[in-house]
Design a protein around this motif. Structure first.
Motif, PDB file in Angstrom:
ATOM      1  N   LEU A  35       1.202   6.657  -1.530  1.00  0.00           N
ATOM      2  CA  LEU A  35       1.221   6.103  -2.876  1.00  0.00           C
ATOM      3  C   LEU A  35       0.332   6.968  -3.760  1.00  0.00           C
ATOM      4  N   ASP A  36       0.819   7.334  -4.936  1.00  0.00           N
ATOM      5  CA  ASP A  36      -0.029   7.986  -5.930  1.00  0.00           C
ATOM      6  C   ASP A  36      -0.578   6.895  -6.846  1.00  0.00           C
ATOM      7  N   TYR A  37      -1.892   6.828  -6.951  1.00  0.00           N
ATOM      8  CA  TYR A  37      -2.545   5.774  -7.721  1.00  0.00           C
ATOM      9  C   TYR A  37      -3.052   6.336  -9.048  1.00  0.00           C
ATOM     10  N   PHE A  38      -2.588   5.752 -10.145  1.00  0.00           N
ATOM     11  CA  PHE A  38      -2.991   6.160 -11.484  1.00  0.00           C
ATOM     12  C   PHE A  38      -3.958   5.108 -12.030  1.00  0.00           C
ATOM     13  N   ALA A  39      -5.259   5.373 -11.882  1.00  0.00           N
ATOM     14  CA  ALA A  39      -6.275   4.420 -12.330  1.00  0.00           C
ATOM     15  C   ALA A  39      -6.287   4.348 -13.847  1.00  0.00           C
ATOM     16  N   ASP A  40      -6.274   3.119 -14.377  1.00  0.00           N
ATOM     17  CA  ASP A  40      -6.313   2.875 -15.827  1.00  0.00           C
ATOM     18  C   ASP A  40      -5.145   3.514 -16.560  1.00  0.00           C
ATOM     19  N   GLY A  41      -4.047   3.776 -15.832  1.00  0.00           N
ATOM     20  CA  GLY A  41      -2.848   4.274 -16.486  1.00  0.00           C
ATOM     21  C   GLY A  41      -2.832   5.755 -16.776  1.00  0.00           C
ATOM     22  N   ASP A  42      -3.864   6.490 -16.341  1.00  0.00           N
ATOM     23  CA  ASP A  42      -3.960   7.916 -16.629  1.00  0.00           C
ATOM     24  C   ASP A  42      -4.073   8.716 -15.338  1.00  0.00           C
ATOM     25  N   GLY A  43      -3.698   9.991 -15.419  1.00  0.00           N
ATOM     26  CA  GLY A  43      -3.891  10.893 -14.303  1.00  0.00           C
ATOM     27  C   GLY A  43      -5.235  11.570 -14.391  1.00  0.00           C
ATOM     28  N   PRO A  44      -5.562  12.439 -13.432  1.00  0.00           N
ATOM     29  CA  PRO A  44      -4.704  12.798 -12.298  1.00  0.00           C
ATOM     30  C   PRO A  44      -4.629  11.680 -11.269  1.00  0.00           C
ATOM     31  N   ALA A  45      -3.532  11.681 -10.533  1.00  0.00           N
ATOM     32  CA  ALA A  45      -3.307  10.627  -9.560  1.00  0.00           C
ATOM     33  C   ALA A  45      -4.179  10.823  -8.331  1.00  0.00           C
ATOM     34  N   GLN A  46      -4.563   9.712  -7.713  1.00  0.00           N
ATOM     35  CA  GLN A  46      -5.249   9.738  -6.427  1.00  0.00           C
ATOM     36  C   GLN A  46      -4.215   9.488  -5.346  1.00  0.00           C
ATOM     37  N   ALA A  47      -4.133  10.399  -4.384  1.00  0.00           N
ATOM     38  CA  ALA A  47      -3.148  10.269  -3.309  1.00  0.00           C
ATOM     39  C   ALA A  47      -3.667   9.325  -2.235  1.00  0.00           C
ATOM     40  N   LEU A  48      -2.864   8.294  -1.904  1.00  0.00           N
ATOM     41  CA  LEU A  48      -3.197   7.343  -0.853  1.00  0.00           C
ATOM     42  C   LEU A  48      -2.190   7.527   0.285  1.00  0.00           C
ATOM     43  N   PRO A  49      -2.500   8.349   1.292  1.00  0.00           N
ATOM     44  CA  PRO A  49      -1.532   8.596   2.376  1.00  0.00           C
ATOM     45  C   PRO A  49      -1.273   7.345   3.190  1.00  0.00           C
ATOM     46  N   ARG A  50      -0.048   7.220   3.644  1.00  0.00           N
ATOM     47  CA  ARG A  50       0.331   6.061   4.448  1.00  0.00           C
ATOM     48  C   ARG A  50      -0.269   6.189   5.852  1.00  0.00           C
ATOM     49  N   ILE A  51      -0.763   5.057   6.377  1.00  0.00           N
ATOM     50  CA  ILE A  51      -1.395   5.080   7.696  1.00  0.00           C
ATOM     51  C   ILE A  51      -0.492   4.442   8.738  1.00  0.00           C
ATOM     52  N   LEU A  52      -0.124   3.186   8.525  1.00  0.00           N
ATOM     53  CA  LEU A  52       0.627   2.471   9.529  1.00  0.00           C
ATOM     54  C   LEU A  52       1.485   1.421   8.850  1.00  0.00           C
ATOM     55  N   LYS A  53       2.754   1.436   9.122  1.00  0.00           N
ATOM     56  CA  LYS A  53       3.658   0.493   8.496  1.00  0.00           C
ATOM     57  C   LYS A  53       3.557  -0.874   9.127  1.00  0.00           C
ATOM     58  N   ASN A  54       3.765  -1.917   8.292  1.00  0.00           N
ATOM     59  CA  ASN A  54       3.793  -3.310   8.765  1.00  0.00           C
ATOM     60  C   ASN A  54       2.522  -3.708   9.512  1.00  0.00           C
ATOM     61  N   SER A  55       1.389  -3.287   8.960  1.00  0.00           N
ATOM     62  CA  SER A  55       0.111  -3.632   9.587  1.00  0.00           C
ATOM     63  C   SER A  55      -0.940  -3.816   8.508  1.00  0.00           C
ATOM     64  N   THR A  56      -1.933  -4.646   8.787  1.00  0.00           N
ATOM     65  CA  THR A  56      -3.022  -4.838   7.835  1.00  0.00           C
ATOM     66  C   THR A  56      -4.275  -4.137   8.297  1.00  0.00           C
ATOM     67  N   ALA A  57      -4.177  -3.302   9.321  1.00  0.00           N
ATOM     68  CA  ALA A  57      -5.342  -2.573   9.829  1.00  0.00           C
ATOM     69  C   ALA A  57      -4.989  -1.096   9.956  1.00  0.00           C
ATOM     70  N   PRO A  58      -5.945  -0.205   9.705  1.00  0.00           N
ATOM     71  CA  PRO A  58      -5.664   1.227   9.808  1.00  0.00           C
ATOM     72  C   PRO A  58      -5.478   1.648  11.256  1.00  0.00           C
TER      73      PRO A  58
END
Length: 438
Positions: free
Chosen positions: A415-438
């Motif tokens: 996920l690219d996260y745009f804080a306060d609606g502006d860039g540059p984006a912070q990249a949030l790499p995916r860790i594990l699908k269908n889980s609430t723990a890394p």
């Protein structure tokens, strides 16, 4: 610009609920000034841009400026030790006034053994200091950054030691009276203040409105006890900008970032009693505030000489985002209105999983009852809405959003996260699908 500001105002508040007063100005010219909502719901009193609001932590700008004014007059130095004024305060010899002003003194806001009902009772300066003394420091002075209301309460005590009068009387004499700010004053609960609005709180989930909890304004003191109007705050920013308040170098001193210490936020910085933000590639300075019943923002764009103000009588109102919306409008680069589109369960379920923010924090996306939710760490779970461009915005609408990024096979990898609606984006790499723990 005025039309866009009016539209933003109408989206932000309902005519029958708590509301907000806003103002946009460039130089001495007011471009937009308006209000929407109720100043007194029980009596059906409409909110006006003339009404008086608690401004909460926006007070810190005035407290900081008073310290700078006293320094300009030679009555103190920003590098004085706190021990010069409060010799009995723990570790006072290692704390400077500059560190208190920049939230780098390590004075904690966390009370481990709070006195029941403390905020509901009047407290003098000595009582406030005694309460703060009980708290262990957050860190050694000058080694970290942590927002501290208590630090500004101590600055109020310093003002009282130097001037021999209550901090708010000194502030009145040094700044408010000379600048003609007739509606900015100490917001004492017992005082009769013409035009003062009632304060409310709106439940985020049920949207039920209730009267705000009582808080004695002796408790926030120099950290957050002032009241003001949008017009006075415009005049205040003009006086800071042109040097009439604390000299021509005053605003520069207040908006020079503190050292980049552990704990310093990555999205913004703090100077001496003022935040340093960025919006649409431009520097914006000012302060936000939130207290029982009220929320506020005062912001200034130095390069464009633009001032934006939003004062709300609802402590659940997102004043900071409103200020950014108004600033973007004034810059001619307004944030687009979020228009949600229906998304299939399959589309939402493809987003489920955990995404890495940093070494210690994850963002978890989950689906429940055909709705996508986001949770940062162990914080509250917040619903998301998807736009036609697959941007994921929080509900209620705030500026920050996520954009899913896919690999060549169409699988979501971050996920690219745009804080306060502006860039540059912070990249949030995916860790594990269908889980609430890394």
């Amino acid at each position: 610009m005025a039309r866009q500001a009016q539209q933003a105002l109408e989206r932000a508040a309902s005519p029958e609920a708590p509301g907000v007063a806003v103002l946009i100005a460039q130089g001495d010219t007011v471009i937009f000034r308006g209000a929407r909502g109720r100043a007194e719901i029980e009596l059906g009193v409409p909110l006006s841009a003339d009404h008086v609001f608690r401004i909460a932590s926006v007070t810190k700008m005035f407290t900081a400026a008073t310290i700078l004014k006293l320094a300009e007059l030679g009555k103190l130095s920003l590098d004085d030790s706190l021990a010069k004024y409060l010799p009995d305060f723990p570790n006072a010899t290692g704390i400077t006034l500059r560190e208190l002003l920049s939230h780098t003194a390590g004075i904690s806001d966390i009370t481990k053994d709070p006195t029941p009902g403390f905020t509901r009772r009047d407290a003098d300066t000595a009582t406030l200091i005694a309460e703060i003394r009980k708290r262990p420091p957050s860190f050694a002075p000058g080694t970290g950054w942590a927002y501290s209301n208590a630090g500004f309460i101590l600055l109020g005590a310093v003002i009282e030691k130097v001037t021999g009068e209550p901090w708010y009387d000194a502030l009145q004499k040094q700044l408010l009276q000379p600048l003609g700010l007739k509606h900015t004053t100490y917001g004492g609960n017992a005082l009769l203040i013409p035009g003062r609005t009632a304060g409310y709180t709106t439940d985020s989930s049920t949207h039920q409105v209730s009267n705000a909890k009582f808080i004695s304004m002796t408790v926030p003191a120099a950290a957050g006890a002032l009241v003001s109007t949008v017009d006075d705050l415009r005049l205040w920013m003009r006086a800071l900008a042109d040097g009439r308040a604390i000299g021509k170098q005053g605003l520069q001193q207040m908006t020079t970032p503190a050292p980049d210490l552990p704990g310093t936020p990555s999205a913004y910085r703090y100077g001496l009693g003022m935040y340093i933000w960025h919006i649409r590639g431009n520097t914006m300075v000012g302060h936000t505030g939130q207290i029982d019943g009220f929320a506020a923002v005062v912001a200034y764009l130095p390069k464009q000489d633009i001032t934006v103000i939003a004062l709300a009588n609802d402590d659940n109102f997102d004043a900071r985002s409103m200020g950014r919306r108004l600033a973007a409008i004034a810059l001619g680069e307004p944030f687009p209105e979020v228009v949600a589109v229906p998304a299939s369960d399959e589309t939402l379920q493809a987003l489920e999983g955990t995404y890495r923010i940093d070494e210690n924090t994850i963002e978890t996306l989950s689906v429940k009852d055909h709705t996508l939710y986001a949770q940062r760490g162990n914080k509250n779970v917040i619903p998301l809405q998807m736009t036609a461009g697959q941007q994921l915005h929080f509900i209620p609408d705030e500026l920050s959003y996520f954009v899913p990024v896919r690999d060549t096979d169409g699988k979501i990898i971050r996920l690219d996260y745009f804080a306060d609606g502006d860039g540059p984006a912070q990249a949030l790499p995916r860790i594990l699908k269908n889980s609430t723990a890394p």
